[in-house]
Design an enzyme around this catalytic site. Structure first.
Site, PDB file in Angstrom:
ATOM      1  N   ARG A  45      12.274 -56.630  15.896  1.00 12.80           N
ATOM      2  CA  ARG A  45      12.684 -58.030  15.858  1.00 12.80           C
ATOM      3  C   ARG A  45      13.802 -58.284  16.865  1.00 12.80           C
ATOM      4  NH1 ARG A  45      16.719 -59.376  12.995  1.00 12.80           N
ATOM      5  NH2 ARG A  45      16.282 -57.972  11.257  1.00 12.80           N
ATOM      6  N   TYR A  97       6.272 -85.255  22.315  1.00 13.74           N
ATOM      7  CA  TYR A  97       5.224 -84.498  21.630  1.00 13.74           C
ATOM      8  C   TYR A  97       5.356 -84.692  20.117  1.00 13.74           C
ATOM      9  CZ  TYR A  97       3.264 -80.273  19.463  1.00 13.74           C
ATOM     10  OH  TYR A  97       2.604 -79.396  18.636  1.00 13.74           O
ATOM     11  N   ASP A 169      11.516 -79.863  28.548  1.00  9.12           N
ATOM     12  CA  ASP A 169      10.249 -79.242  28.184  1.00  9.12           C
ATOM     13  C   ASP A 169       9.382 -79.242  29.438  1.00  9.12           C
ATOM     14  OD1 ASP A 169       7.662 -78.651  27.304  1.00  9.12           O
ATOM     15  OD2 ASP A 169       8.003 -79.540  25.343  1.00  9.12           O
ATOM     16  N   LYS A 194       0.089 -72.947  26.506  1.00  8.47           N
ATOM     17  CA  LYS A 194      -0.607 -73.792  27.478  1.00  8.47           C
ATOM     18  C   LYS A 194      -0.783 -73.069  28.818  1.00  8.47           C
ATOM     19  CE  LYS A 194      -0.169 -76.915  24.173  1.00  8.47           C
ATOM     20  NZ  LYS A 194       0.870 -76.445  23.269  1.00  8.47           N
TER      21      LYS A 194
END
Length: 407
Positions: A45, A97, A169, A194
Site C-alpha cells: 500500500r 464531470y 483535470d 481514458k
C-alpha cells in the site's frame, strides 16, 4: 529529442533481469533485512515498484515533481480534496464531470467544504468569483461534455493572486497534447482509464503535483486512505502510455474530420469541438495545446431526449457506453448517463442540453465512422417521419369521430 522518443525511453529496462517490459511485482509485502531496513519497500500500500515506475513516468510526462496512482479517477480527485479543511471553498467549472459534481456536492459539502460553480471559459468569471475562503480552483479543459476551454495560464495567475491552488483535470487532452503544470497549474489529475490506458480495459486515476512539498501531501493521503492502483493495472497503464502519442494523433485527426462533418449536417444544431474555428476559445486551445483531442459533442435540431436516445441506439461502430479515450469509438447521452447525477436545471444552464450527444472518436477509419453517423441520422429521419405520420393519422381519426358525433 522528440517528445515521443523521450516518452518511450522514459520507461525503464528492468535492472535486475533486463526485461524490456516493466515487471509486475504482484506482492503484498517485502522482506526486510532488519526492522526498518529494507530495499526501499515495506508494504505494497505504501509503495510498489510497478506502481512507482508508472508514477515516475507520468510525473515526467506532465513536467511535475511527484506522481501518485490511484484505483480510479474519482479516487485521485478525492485525494486532492483531502488537502482542504472545513470552511474552505472550491471554485469549480460549471460544466463539470458528473462524478466530480457528485463527490463535491454530496460528500464534501456536508463536511463544510462549499463549492461555487462558474463558467471558467472566461477568466474574468474566475477572478470575480474568488472569495477569501477559496482555497482550490478546479477546472477541466476541455470540459466534459461541452468541450469548454479555459485559459490555464490566465487562471493560474488569478489563483496565485488569490492565494489558492489550481488543479486541472487533464483527462481529455492528456500530456501528449497539454501540460498544465508548465502553464502555471499546481496539480494535474487524470482519469487514466481514458487516454493514458487507452484500451478500455482498466480503471485508474493519477495525480501529479508541481512541487515536491505538495507531492508529499498527496502521497501521505494516498498511503493513509489506501485507494492505490494495483500492480497489474499499473502495468496496463504503462503499456498504454507507450503508444499514447501515436494514438492521440490519430484520435485528433479522426475527430477533426467528424467535427467538420457534423458542423455541416442539416440535422445538427451545434457542434462542440475546440478544433473548429467557430469554437468560443479555439485560439486559446490552439495556443496551450498541441492538438484538439478525440472527444466531440453535438446537439440535434430536434432538441429532445427521445431523439437523442433514438440516435445513440442506431449506430454500428460507435458503441453506446460510458467512458472515452479507447481504441473503439463510443458515444453516450450525458443527460441520461454521465451527467444524470447533475440536477436538470444546473445541467442545462451549463450547456448540457437534452439532445446533447458525446462522441469518443476511436482509431477506426474515419470514412467508416462518417458513414456510421450518416446512417444513424437517416434512421432518425425515418423514425421522425413515421411518428409524424402516426400523429397525423391519429388526429385525422379523432376529427372523423368528432364529425360523426356532430351528425
Amino acid at each position: 529529442m522528440s517528445s515521443a522518443t523521450i516518452l518511450i525511453h522514459s520507461i525503464p529496462v528492468d535492472p535486475l533481469t533486463g526485461a524490456i517490459a516493466v515487471p509486475i511485482y504482484q506482492t503484498s509485502t517485502f522482506v526486510q533485512d532488519a526492522p526498518g531496513i529494507n530495499k526501499g519497500y515495506d508494504y505494497a500500500r505504501s509503495g510498489n515498484p510497478t506502481r512507482e515506475t508508472l508514477e515516475n513516468i507520468i510525473a515526467a510526462l506532465e513536467k511535475g515533481s511527484t506522481g501518485a496512482a490511484f484505483a480510479s479517477g474519482l479516487a485521485a480527485i478525492d485525494a486532492v480534496l483531502k488537502l482542504l479543511q472545513q470552511g474552505d471553498e472550491i471554485l469549480a467549472v460549471d460544466d463539470i464531470y458528473g462524478g466530480a459534481f457528485r463527490l463535491f456536492t454530496h460528500i464534501y459539502q456536508k463536511f463544510g467544504i462549499n463549492v461555487n460553480y462558474v463558467d471558467t471559459s472566461r477568466a474574468e468569471n474566475v477572478f470575480n468569483a474568488i472569495t477569501p475562503k477559496t482555497k482550490l480552483i478546479w477546472i477541466e479543459t476541455p470540459t466534459n461534455p461541452t468541450l469548454k476551454v479555459s485559459d490555464i495560464r490566465a487562471i493560474a495567475a488569478i489563483a496565485k493572486t488569490g492565494g489558492c491552488l489550481l488543479c486541472v483535470d487533464n483527462t481529455f487532452a492528456s500530456p501528449a497534447l497539454q501540460q498544465p503544470l508548465i502553464l502555471g497549474a499546481d496539480i494535474v489529475v487524470h482519469s487514466a482509464t481514458k487516454y493514458l490506458g487507452g484500451h478500455s480495459d482498466l480503471i485508474a486515476g493519477i495525480v501529479v503535483t508541481k512541487t515536491k512539498e505538495l507531492g508529499e501531501k498527496i502521497k501521505f493521503v494516498q498511503n493513509a486512505s489506501g485507494a492505490i492502483l494495483s500492480p497489474f493495472d499499473s502495468f496496463l497503464v504503462i503499456r498504454g502510455i507507450e503508444t499514447l502519442h501515436l494514438r492521440v494523433k490519430q484520435h485528433c485527426d479522426n475527430a477533426q474530420l467528424v467535427a467538420e462533418f457534423l458542423q455541416s449536417h442539416p440535422d445538427v444544431d451545434r457542434v462542440y469541438y475546440p478544433g473548429l474555428k467557430a469554437h468560443f476559445n479555439h485560439d486559446i486551445a490552439a495556443r496551450q495545446s498541441k492538438g484538439f483531442g478525440g472527444v466531440i459533442s453535438f446537439t440535434l435540431k430536434d432538441d429532445t431526449e427521445e431523439s437523442a436516445t433514438a440516435f445513440v441506439t442506431s449506430t454500428q461502430y460507435f458503441k453506446l457506453a460510458e467512458s472515452l479515450g479507447g481504441v473503439k469509438s463510443l458515444l453516450c447521452h450525458p443527460a441520461q448517463m454521465t451527467h444524470k447525477s447533475v440536477p436538470a436545471e444546473k445541467r442545462k444552464s451549463a450547456g448540457v442540453a437534452d439532445s446533447l450527444i458525446r462522441l469518443s472518436i476511436g482509431l477506426e477509419d474515419a470514412e467508416d465512422l462518417l458513414a456510421d453517423l450518416e446512417q444513424a441520422f437517416e434512421k432518425l429521419k425515418i423514425s421522425r417521419l413515421s411518428t409524424e405520420v402516426s400523429v397525423a393519422g391519429a388526429q385525422a381519426a379523432n376529427s372523423q369521430v368528432s364529425l360523426n358525433q356532430d351528425h
